[in-house]
Enzyme design. Structure first.
Site, PDB file in Angstrom:
ATOM      1  N   GLY C  32       1.184  -1.234  -0.198  1.00 11.83           N
ATOM      2  CA  GLY C  32      -0.080  -0.269  -0.184  1.00 11.83           C
ATOM      3  C   GLY C  32       0.604   1.132  -0.279  1.00 11.83           C
ATOM      4  N   CYS C 241     -27.460 -10.127 -15.651  1.00 11.95           N
ATOM      5  CA  CYS C 241     -27.160  -9.495 -17.525  1.00 11.95           C
ATOM      6  C   CYS C 241     -27.878  -9.986 -18.588  1.00 11.95           C
ATOM      7  CB  CYS C 241     -25.578 -10.433 -17.865  1.00 11.95           C
ATOM      8  SG  CYS C 241     -25.373 -10.597 -19.565  1.00 11.95           S
ATOM      9  N   CYS C 244     -26.645 -12.822 -20.190  1.00 12.04           N
ATOM     10  CA  CYS C 244     -26.083 -13.910 -19.881  1.00 12.04           C
ATOM     11  C   CYS C 244     -26.664 -14.988 -18.998  1.00 12.04           C
ATOM     12  CB  CYS C 244     -24.372 -14.396 -20.011  1.00 12.04           C
ATOM     13  SG  CYS C 244     -23.525 -13.656 -18.408  1.00 12.04           S
ATOM     14  N   CYS C 266     -23.056  -7.632 -18.922  1.00  7.88           N
ATOM     15  CA  CYS C 266     -21.445  -7.605 -18.174  1.00  7.88           C
ATOM     16  C   CYS C 266     -20.412  -6.666 -18.524  1.00  7.88           C
ATOM     17  CB  CYS C 266     -20.969  -9.144 -18.335  1.00  7.88           C
ATOM     18  SG  CYS C 266     -21.969 -10.104 -17.701  1.00  7.88           S
ATOM     19  N   CYS C 272     -19.177 -12.694 -19.667  1.00  3.21           N
ATOM     20  CA  CYS C 272     -19.977 -13.096 -20.220  1.00  3.21           C
ATOM     21  C   CYS C 272     -19.706 -14.264 -21.163  1.00  3.21           C
ATOM     22  CB  CYS C 272     -20.498 -11.413 -20.844  1.00  3.21           C
ATOM     23  SG  CYS C 272     -22.134 -11.611 -21.290  1.00  3.21           S
TER      24      CYS C 272
END
Lengths: 364, 261, 291
Positions: C32, C241, C244, C266, C272
C-alpha cells in the site's frame, strides 16, 4: 438489440489509415521534406528539441512532420524515442561564456564589453504579412558581413558580481552530484538543479503565462533582462575509461540571465538576485520566461512570502510538462463507462431519496 | 490529573528566536499552570505572536526550551517529541484559536465535520456518536444545531470563532492558545465571545495563552499578564496588579493610552 | 520499422526494467505504500496506462500470457492498443480468457472470474494519492502517510453521510491496506473492492505520470473505509445480465435507442462470452455467482 462493443481493433486500424491520408493532404501539392522543415521551420524544430529534451534537429523535423505540425505531439514523439536510448554518461557543463555569439543583448547597460549583437531577430520587424514569401524568391543577400569576434564575451551578471551587487551563484561543490529528472522521480521540496531541469523541458506556453503573471503582480520579481545570448557552444564528455574530455560537437542554445531587484530580507542583504533560463536552439521567449519563473520559484530560498502560482514549486513543477499534461487531459477521451455507471447509479439513488424527502415534506 | 500536583503545565525557558539579524523574541521564560490564563500583550511587532508560535511548537526556537506535563504525568521537552507525538498533542491536549478563522477551520467542510475532525483523527468511527458529540459542542458554543451541516463560510465572524472553539474543545484539551481571538469583531460580538471563553476556562479548568493587543480583553480573561516590547518581556504579574499599578513606563503608557480611550 | 529489431524485449531497456523491479520489490515489501520511480516516457500518452505498461513490461517474461482489459472489456480501443503494443514489442502470447492469463493489465475493473495464485494483476492508475483531492500538496500527503494521519479521509466520508445520508463515493473508494497505509484502489468501481481483499494473485499498481508504484502482495488484508454505523456497501444491481443472465456481477448500461431504451450487460466481456459459448470444460451453473 445489442450495441456491439467489439470491433475496436478494426476501427483503430481504419482511423490510423485515415490519419496517414490526412497527413499527406492534397496529393497535388508537393510533399514536405524533413530537410525543408529543419531549415525553414527552424524555430518550431528548436522548440521541439527543447521540450523533447533531445538535441536532434533531424528527428525533431521528422516528428513535426509526423505530428502534422502539432508541436506538443512532436515533443511527445521525441520524448518517447528518447526514453529508449541508452545513457552513456553525462556531459561536462557547457561553457556559455565561450559561446560563439550570434545574438547577444543586454537591457541593463547601453554598451558593454563584447557589444550588443542584434543577430537574427523578429524584434523591430513590422508585423506586416509579407506577400513576397508566397513566391519562391531567394532570401536577400546579406549586405553586412557577420562579425565573428573571437574574444570571449563576459556575462553581464558577472560584471555586477565583481562589484558584489548581485548574489553569487549558489556555491556548488565541484563534482557534487546533480539531480537527474529523467532518472529519479521528482520529490518536493526540489532543489534548483531539478527545478531548472524541469523548467528547461517545460511547456513554453505555460512558462510564458507564469512569467507574465509575475510581471503583472502575481509574485513580482522586478526583473531586468541582464543578458540574452544565443549561439553555438561545444559539448564535452569525459568518459571514465578515457580520463579526459572529448568534444561531442556543437549545439545552439539560448541563455537568459534576469537581474532582479531585491530589497533584502531577514535572511539576505539587499542586492540583485538572479533568474536563469537556458533552452536548446533559438528559443528566446522560452529562455526569458524560464528565467522569470526560476527567480519566482526562489522565493522560498530568499525568504520571500509565497503567495502567487509562479512561486509555488509544487504547482509549477507538477504542471509544467506538456507531455504529462496533454496525456492526462486527453485521457478523458478514453472510455470511463464503468465509473460513469457507478455514478449514474448513485445519482439515480440520490434523486429518489430527494424526491421522497420532498414528498414527505409536502405531506406534512 | 490531580489538583494537588502543583507542577506547572508548561515551562518555557530562555526562548529566543532570531530572524536573520532581527530578533523575534529574546530570552523569554514563562510558567503556565493548569487552569491559568496568561495574556501576552504588546504592540504589533513586540514579539508576542512569535512567542505564541514558539510555545505551541509551530516555530522552532533559536535557543531555549519548552517542557510540557503530558496527561500521563510525564514532563516532556517539546523539541524532542517526534512529529507524530507533536501532532497528536496538538490535536488532543491542545487547542489553537486563530484570529483568522480560515486558518483554524476547513471552510469547505460542514460545521459538524469541522468539530468531528479531531475525533476521527483519534480513531472515532461511529458516525452517530461523532455527530452527537458535534451537536453537544455546538450547543455549548451557542450555535444552533440546525446549522450543523452548513459550511463555516456561511457563518458570521463571531460564529466562526465560536466554531473554532468547539472544534478544539471536543478532545477536552488542557491548554489552548489564542491569537487575537476577538480581533476584527464588533464590540457586542466580542463581549459574547469573551463571556463564552471565560465560561469555558472556569467550567473545564482550561489553561490558556492569549495573545492580544487589547488590554480590556486581557483584563477580562486573564489571571496573569506578560507585557512584551522589542521581543522581550518587560513586565509580568497578576493582571489586576499590572493594569492598576504598572511599574514600567512603557506599560504605563500602554495602560494610559488604551484603557482610558 | 520492424519493432522487434529496433526495441528491446517489451520495449524498455533492461536497466529501466531493473529500476522498476526494484521499486516493485519495495512496494511488495510495504503493501500500500507509494514508491516513487523514474517513470519513462512511453510511446502512448500519460494517462493512458503508461504506469501499467511499464509495470507489465518489467514483469513480463517470454513465456507469459497477457490479457489486457479496459472497463472490463478486452475489446475496448485502449485495451486493444496496449495488447498490440506487447504483441509487437515482446511477442508474448495474449488471451482474453482470465483463467488462461498469467499477467492481466487492467483499467477500471477486476475480472469477475476469481484470480488465482501465480497470476499478476497490473492496474493502471491515474492519481495514486488517495488524499490528493483533500490535500493537494505532495509534501503534506507524504507526511500524513508517514504519520498515519488519516483523519481527513474520514472527514470526507462524514461529509458524504451528512449531505446524502450515505457515503457517496462509488469508485476509487479508499481502502486501508494491512492495517497501515491508506490506498487508492485506482478508479475501479467500489463493487470490485472486496475482490482485492485476501486476493490470491499479486496486485501491482503503476502510475506513470505521477511516477508511483504500489502493490498488494497475495493474501493482503484490504479494508474499505467506513463507519461502524454506516458500513461499506458494494454497489448492487437489481437485475442480471441481459445476455448471459449472470447476477451479482458488474453491469454496463447500454443505451439502445433514443426513447429511453436500455439494457444491462456484463462489463466483463470475457466472463459473459464464456458463459454464453459452449463450455470449453464444465461450465458453472448458469446463475452461479463467482466470489
Amino acid at each position: 438489440m445489442y450495441v456491439a462493443v467489439k470491433g475496436g481493433e478494426a476501427a483503430i486500424a481504419a482511423a490510423h489509415a485515415l490519419l496517414d491520408k490526412e497527413r499527406r493532404g492534397d496529393p497535388t501539392v508537393p510533399a514536405l521534406t524533413t530537410e525543408q522543415i529543419r531549415e525553414q521551420l527552424a524555430l518550431a524544430v528548436d522548440r521541439v528539441t527543447c521540450e523533447g529534451s533531445l538535441y536532434d534537429r533531424d528527428l525533431a523535423a521528422l516528428a513535426i512532420k509526423q505530428a502534422r505540425g502539432d508541436l506538443i505531439e512532436a515533443v511527445f514523439l521525441l520524448r518517447a524515442y528518447r526514453s529508449t536510448l541508452p545513457r552513456f554518461g553525462y556531459a561536462t557543463p557547457i561553457e556559455t561564456g565561450a559561446m560563439a555569439i550570434r545574438r547577444r543583448i543586454s537591457a541593463t547597460f547601453k554598451d558593454l564589453p563584447g557589444g550588443q549583437v542584434l543577430g537574427p531577430t523578429f524584434d523591430y520587424t513590422h508585423r506586416l504579412l509579407d506577400d513576397g514569401l508566397n513566391d519562391q524568391v531567394p532570401a536577400a543577400e546579406l549586405t553586412h558581413k557577420i562579425a565573428h569576434d573571437e574574444a570571449a564575451v563576459p556575462h553581464v551578471a558577472n560584471l555586477l558580481g565583481a562589484q558584489g551587487l548581485i548574489e553569487q551563484n549558489p556555491e556548488v561543490e565541484i563534482g557534487a552530484p546533480v539531480g537527474d529528472l529523467t532518472r529519479d522521480p521528482l520529490a518536493f521540496p526540489a532543489d534548483r538543479d531539478l527545478r531548472l531541469q524541469s523548467l528547461a523541458r517545460g511547456d513554453e506556453g505555460l512558462l510564458l503565462a507564469l512569467g507574465y503573471s509575475t510581471q503583472r503582480g502575481y509574485g513580482r520579481t522586478h526583473p531586468f533582462a541582464g543578458e540574452i545570448r544565443m549561439g553555438h557552444v561545444e559539448v564535452h564528455l569525459a568518459p571514465e575509461e578515457l580520463g579526459f574530455e572529448v568534444s561531442l560537437g556543437e549545439i545552439v542554445v539560448t541563455e537568459c540571465e534576469m537581474v532582479n531587484q531585491f530589497k533584502g530580507s531577514a535572511e539576505s542583504p539587499p542586492q540583485f538576485t538572479r533568474g536563469y533560463g537556458l533552452a536548446f536552439g533559438h528559443s528566446e521567449r522560452k529562455a526569458m520566461s524560464m528565467a522569470l519563473v526560476d527567480r519566482a520559484l526562489r522565493a522560498r530560498d530568499l525568504g520571500e512570502e509565497v503567495i502567487a502560482p509562479a512561486q509555488d514549486e509544487e504547482f509549477v513543477l507538477s504542471h509544467v510538462d506538456n507531455v504529462q499534461a496533454t496525456g492526462f487531459v486527453e485521457h478523458l477521451k478514453l472510455p470511463h463507462y464503468v465509473d460513469f455507471q457507478a455514478e449514474l447509479q448513485l445519482v439515480r439513488q440520490m434523486r429518489r431519496e430527494w424526491e421522497e424527502a420532498n414528498r414527505k415534506e409536502a405531506a406534512e | 490529573m490531580s489538583a494537588l500536583d502543583d507542577r506547572p503545565l508548561l515551562v518555557a525557558e530562555g526562548l529566543t528566536k532570531h530572524y536573520g539579524q532581527h530578533i523575534g523574541c529574546a530570552d523569554v521564560s514563562l510558567d503556565i499552570h493548569e487552569g491559568e490564563v496568561v495574556a501576552v500583550v504588546g504592540e504589533s511587532g513586540s514579539g508576542k505572536s512569535t512567542l505564541l508560535g514558539l510555545l505551541s511548537t509551530q516555530l522552532l526556537p533559536s535557543a531555549g526550551s519548552v517542557r510540557y506535563l503530558m496527561r500521563d504525568g510525564e514532563e516532556r521537552e517539546l523539541l524532542s517529541l517526534s512529529e507524530a507525538e507533536r501532532r497528536f498533542l496538538l490535536r488532543t491536549d491542545w487547542g489553537f484559536v486563530h484570529q483568522d478563522a480560515r486558518l483554524g477551520l476547513r471552510m469547505g467542510v460542514s460545521a459538524g465535520g469541522n468539530v468531528g475532525e479531531r475525533l476521527m483523527a483519534v480513531g472515532w468511527r461511529h458516525y452517530g456518536r461523532i455527530r452527537a458529540e458535534a451537536e453537544h459542542w455546538l450547543d455549548r458554543v451557542e450555535i444552533a444545531r440546525s446549522r450543523i451541516d452548513d459550511r463555516p463560510d456561511t457563518f458570521s465572524g463571531g460564529m466562526r470563532q465560536r466554531l473554532q472553539i468547539a472544534k478544539n474543545m471536543v478532545t477536552r484539551p488542557r491548554l489552548i492558545f489564542m491569537d487575537e481571538p476577538t480581533g476584527g469583531l464588533d464590540v457586542s460580538v466580542q463581549a459574547r465571545l469573551l463571556d463564552l471563553i471565560r465560561g469555558f476556562v472556569s467550567d473545564y479548568g482550561l489553561a490558556a495563552v492569549i495573545v492580544t493587543h487589547d488590554l480590556a480583553v486581557a483584563r477580562l480573561l486573564s489571571h496573569r499578564i506578560v507585557v512584551m516590547r522589542h521581543g522581550r518581556v518587560i513586565e509580568t504579574g497578576l493582571t489586576d496588579q499590572v493594569l492598576d499599578d504598572p511599574r514600567e513606563p512603557y506599560t504605563q503608557l500602554l495602560v494610559a493610552s488604551i484603557l482610558q480611550a | 520499422m520492424s519493432d522487434a529489431a529496433v526495441y528491446n524485449f517489451a520495449y524498455l531497456d533492461e536497466q529501466t526494467k531493473r529500476m522498476i523491479r526494484r521499486a516493485l520489490l519495495k512496494a511488495v515489501a510495504i503493501p500500500g505504500y507509494q514508491v516513487p520511480f523514474a517513470s519513462r516516457e512511453m510511446p502512448m500518452p500519460y494517462g493512458w496506462g503508461t504506469g501499467g505498461v511499464q509495470v507489465t513490461a518489467a514483469v513480463l517474461g517470454a513465456d507469459d500470457t497477457l490479457k489486457v482489459i479496459d472497463q472490463g472489456a478486452d475489446d475496448t480501443t485502449n485495451a486493444v492498443s496496449i495488447r498490440k503494443f506487447f504483441e509487437r514489442t515482446a511477442g508474448v502470447a495474449t488471451t482474453t480468457h482470465t483463467s488462461d492469463a498469467t499477467v492481466i493489465q487492467t483499467r477500471h475493473r477486476i475480472p469477475e472470474t476469481p484470480l488465482r495464485e501465480g497470476q499478476i494483476l497490473v492496474y493502471q492508475v491515474p492519481i495514486p494519492e488517495p488524499l490528493r483531492f483533500l490535500e493537494p500538496r505532495e509534501t503534506e500527503t507524504r507526511r500524513q502517510h508517514a504519520l498515519e494521519d488519516y483523519g481527513l479521509m474520514h472527514v470526507k466520508l462524514y461529509e458524504d453521510i451528512a449531505r446524502h445520508g450515505h457515503i457517496a463515493t462509488t469508485y476509487a473508494y479508499p481502502v486501508k491496506v494491512d492495517g497501515r497505509y491508506l490506498m487508492d484502489p485506482s478508479p475501479t468501481p467500489k463493487f470490485d473492492n472486496p475482490k482485492m481483499d485476501m486476493c490470491p494473485a499479486l496486485q501491482l499498481f503503476g502510475a506513470g505520470r505521477e511516477k508511483r508504484i504500489y502493490a498488494l502482495p497475495p493474501y493482503t488484508r484490504v479494508v474499505s473505509l467506513d463507519f461502524e454505523d454506516h458500513p461499506f456497501e458494494p454497489t448492487k444491481f437489481d437485475r442480471g445480465c441481459a445476455l448471459c443472465g449472470a447476477e451479482g456481477i458488474y453491469l454496463d448500461e447500454v443505451v439502445t435507442d433514443d426513447c429511453g431504451g436500455r439494457m444491462f450487460v456484463c462489463s466483463d466481456t470475457d466472463f459473459c462470452e464464456s458463459r454464453r459459448t459452449p463450455p470449453r470444460a464444465a461450465a458453472p451453473g448458469l446463475n452461479e455467482v463467482p466470489r
